[in-house]
Design a protein around this motif. Structure first.
Motif, mmCIF file in Angstrom:
data_model
loop_
_atom_site.group_PDB
_atom_site.id
_atom_site.type_symbol
_atom_site.label_atom_id
_atom_site.label_comp_id
_atom_site.label_asym_id
_atom_site.label_seq_id
_atom_site.Cartn_x
_atom_site.Cartn_y
_atom_site.Cartn_z
ATOM 1 N N PRO A 46 0.843 -1.204 0.000
ATOM 2 C CA PRO A 46 0.000 0.000 0.000
ATOM 3 C C PRO A 46 0.879 1.255 0.000
ATOM 4 O O PRO A 46 2.054 1.201 0.312
ATOM 5 N N PRO A 47 0.241 2.399 -0.366
ATOM 6 C CA PRO A 47 -1.194 2.625 -0.624
ATOM 7 C C PRO A 47 -1.610 2.181 -2.019
ATOM 8 O O PRO A 47 -0.868 2.329 -2.985
ATOM 9 N N TRP A 48 -2.845 1.665 -2.114
ATOM 10 C CA TRP A 48 -3.356 1.133 -3.363
ATOM 11 C C TRP A 48 -4.200 2.163 -4.099
ATOM 12 O O TRP A 48 -4.833 3.021 -3.484
ATOM 13 N N ARG A 49 -4.252 2.005 -5.396
ATOM 14 C CA ARG A 49 -5.168 2.785 -6.256
ATOM 15 C C ARG A 49 -6.346 1.871 -6.575
ATOM 16 O O ARG A 49 -6.178 0.823 -7.195
ATOM 17 N N VAL A 50 -7.557 2.279 -6.148
ATOM 18 C CA VAL A 50 -8.728 1.395 -6.159
ATOM 19 C C VAL A 50 -9.833 1.968 -7.046
ATOM 20 O O VAL A 50 -10.151 3.156 -6.966
ATOM 21 N N GLU A 75 -2.356 5.704 8.166
ATOM 22 C CA GLU A 75 -2.288 4.300 7.784
ATOM 23 C C GLU A 75 -1.802 4.110 6.348
ATOM 24 O O GLU A 75 -1.145 3.112 6.032
ATOM 25 N N GLU A 76 -2.132 5.044 5.468
ATOM 26 C CA GLU A 76 -1.707 5.001 4.070
ATOM 27 C C GLU A 76 -2.061 3.675 3.406
ATOM 28 O O GLU A 76 -1.202 2.961 2.887
ATOM 29 N N LEU A 77 -3.354 3.362 3.407
ATOM 30 C CA LEU A 77 -3.827 2.131 2.777
ATOM 31 C C LEU A 77 -4.362 2.385 1.370
ATOM 32 O O LEU A 77 -4.124 1.595 0.458
ATOM 33 N N ILE A 78 -5.101 3.494 1.195
ATOM 34 C CA ILE A 78 -5.704 3.836 -0.096
ATOM 35 C C ILE A 78 -5.149 5.168 -0.568
ATOM 36 O O ILE A 78 -5.244 6.181 0.128
ATOM 37 N N ASP A 79 -4.579 5.158 -1.775
ATOM 38 C CA ASP A 79 -4.009 6.383 -2.347
ATOM 39 C C ASP A 79 -5.013 7.074 -3.262
ATOM 40 O O ASP A 79 -5.152 8.293 -3.270
ATOM 41 N N LYS A 80 -5.740 6.267 -4.046
ATOM 42 C CA LYS A 80 -6.669 6.797 -5.041
ATOM 43 C C LYS A 80 -7.940 5.966 -5.008
ATOM 44 O O LYS A 80 -7.884 4.730 -4.938
ATOM 45 N N SER A 103 -19.015 12.691 -1.057
ATOM 46 C CA SER A 103 -17.619 12.582 -0.620
ATOM 47 C C SER A 103 -16.643 13.133 -1.651
ATOM 48 O O SER A 103 -15.424 13.010 -1.475
ATOM 49 N N GLN A 104 -17.189 13.690 -2.745
ATOM 50 C CA GLN A 104 -16.379 14.300 -3.801
ATOM 51 C C GLN A 104 -15.409 13.288 -4.422
ATOM 52 O O GLN A 104 -14.247 13.600 -4.690
ATOM 53 N N LEU A 105 -15.928 12.089 -4.667
ATOM 54 C CA LEU A 105 -15.148 11.060 -5.340
ATOM 55 C C LEU A 105 -15.520 11.042 -6.824
ATOM 56 O O LEU A 105 -16.691 11.232 -7.172
ATOM 57 N N PRO A 106 -14.562 10.809 -7.714
ATOM 58 C CA PRO A 106 -14.895 10.698 -9.143
ATOM 59 C C PRO A 106 -15.855 9.539 -9.388
ATOM 60 O O PRO A 106 -15.662 8.438 -8.859
ATOM 61 N N VAL A 107 -16.925 9.786 -10.175
ATOM 62 C CA VAL A 107 -17.947 8.772 -10.426
ATOM 63 C C VAL A 107 -18.128 8.573 -11.924
ATOM 64 O O VAL A 107 -18.221 9.544 -12.686
#
Length: 332
Positions: A46-50, A75-80, A103-107
């Motif tokens: 990690p961090p992973w791009r999901v 924790e640095e688990l999720i980067d993207k 949550s202002q996530l790209p959709v």
């Protein structure tokens, strides 16, 4: 000779395990060990791009856990984190889209999956069979959060069928997606929980969604190791859960399952499993289904169960008021 491959999806199939007819690319990958299918462009930790695929409330809980992990900078688990969901006639969209927008996530809306680079995909209650070309875009493959103890209840409605069949134990499985068939990939993590008495499908789904979200985060923390330790699903005990559509989704609909002798009633709280009916006297679900309350079936005893229709039944109360009990068509 050491072969370097851009994309792979975990351990090879166990000796003697059954499979379909994978393409030459998949067969080549299956012959390689996990250590042999990474190159310098693939992250080893990690961090992973999901990229997340989901639609409903069950999927929303998994997305919430991923977003919380992304926001946890220590924790640095999720980067993207980006999201793919299904189109909806509602202006607000499905629960997953609503959360992503908030949550202002790209959709992206299916079949658009974006064009970014990702390490791993995650599917929860998406309802679409992902093709081989899409799966191979992810170096670590695509994980699926499935609310049953696979191989029991493969398919789109595991929670409903858990209630319908009167299962006393259920659980969540984190598995890897395979092309061409639903829910047949190797199991990375599986946990069981008892089904609470008198639980509705909606209540049970909420319990399993929280469990699944926690399990997903646990797998992502040790992703390469989890993939290497994945185990094939056993051939025994595999069952399929067809989706309930049409009249089965009308409030008041009743479905009877002969094997477990349970009525599944659809109401405002979701699906409820019923073993008996109280109406001045206790009736079993079987008696109810066989038309005990309505003379139509008694006069037409040769009729097939699929023809059985419970008409509106009006019962006088002690105050001489009329009480209506509406029942929809009895579906086999």
């Amino acid at each position: 000779m050491r072969v370097l491959v851009r994309r792979c999806w975990g351990p090879p199939l166990a000796h003697g395990a059954r499979r379909g007819r994978p393409s030459p690319q998949w067969r080549a990958l299956a012959r390689l060990g996990w250590e042999d299918c990474r190159d310098s462009r693939v992250r080893e930790k990690p961090p992973w791009r999901v990229l997340f695929f989901g639609t409903d409330q069950f999927a929303r809980e998994a997305l919430r856990a991923l977003h919380a992990a992304r926001e946890n900078k220590e924790e640095e688990l999720i980067d993207k984190l980006e999201v793919v969901t299904m189109p909806s006639p509602s202006p607000k969209g499905l629960p997953v889209k609503q959360y992503a927008v908030q949550s202002q996530l790209p959709v992206y809306e299916w079949p658009d999956v974006g064009s970014g680079e990702y390490d791993v995909g995650v599917v929860a209650s998406f309802g679409r069979l992902l093709n081989e070309a899409l799966i191979l875009k992810f170096p670590y493959g695509i994980l699926n959060v499935h609310p049953s103890c696979l191989p029991r209840w493969r398919g789109p409605a595991p929670v409903i069928h858990t209630v319908l069949h009167g299962d006393t134990v259920t659980g969540v499985t984190i598995m890897q997606i395979r092309p061409k068939r639903f829910d047949v990939g190797p199991i990375l993590k599986q946990e069981t929980v008892p089904v609470p008495p008198k639980s509705t499908a909606k209540e049970l789904e909420a319990v399993l969604s929280r469990l699944g979200a926690n399990m997903l985060i646990s797998v992502l923390k040790n992703l390469p190791e989890s993939l290497s330790n994945g185990r094939q699903q056993p051939m025994e005990g595999a069952t399929y859960d067809p989706k309930l559509t049409g009249q089965a989704l009308i409030p008041g609909s009743v479905i009877y399952h002969k094997q477990s002798q349970i009525l599944l009633v659809y109401c405002k709280d979701g699906w409820i499993g019923v073993r008996s009916v109280m109406l001045k006297k206790s009736l079993t679900a079987t008696d109810f289904y066989n038309g005990y309350l309505h003379p139509w079936y008694q006069k037409n005893s040769q009729a097939q169960p699929s023809q059985c229709r419970f008409q509106t039944l009006r019962l006088p109360t002690k105050k001489k008021q009329k009480k209506t009990v509406a029942m929809q068509q009895c579906i086999e």
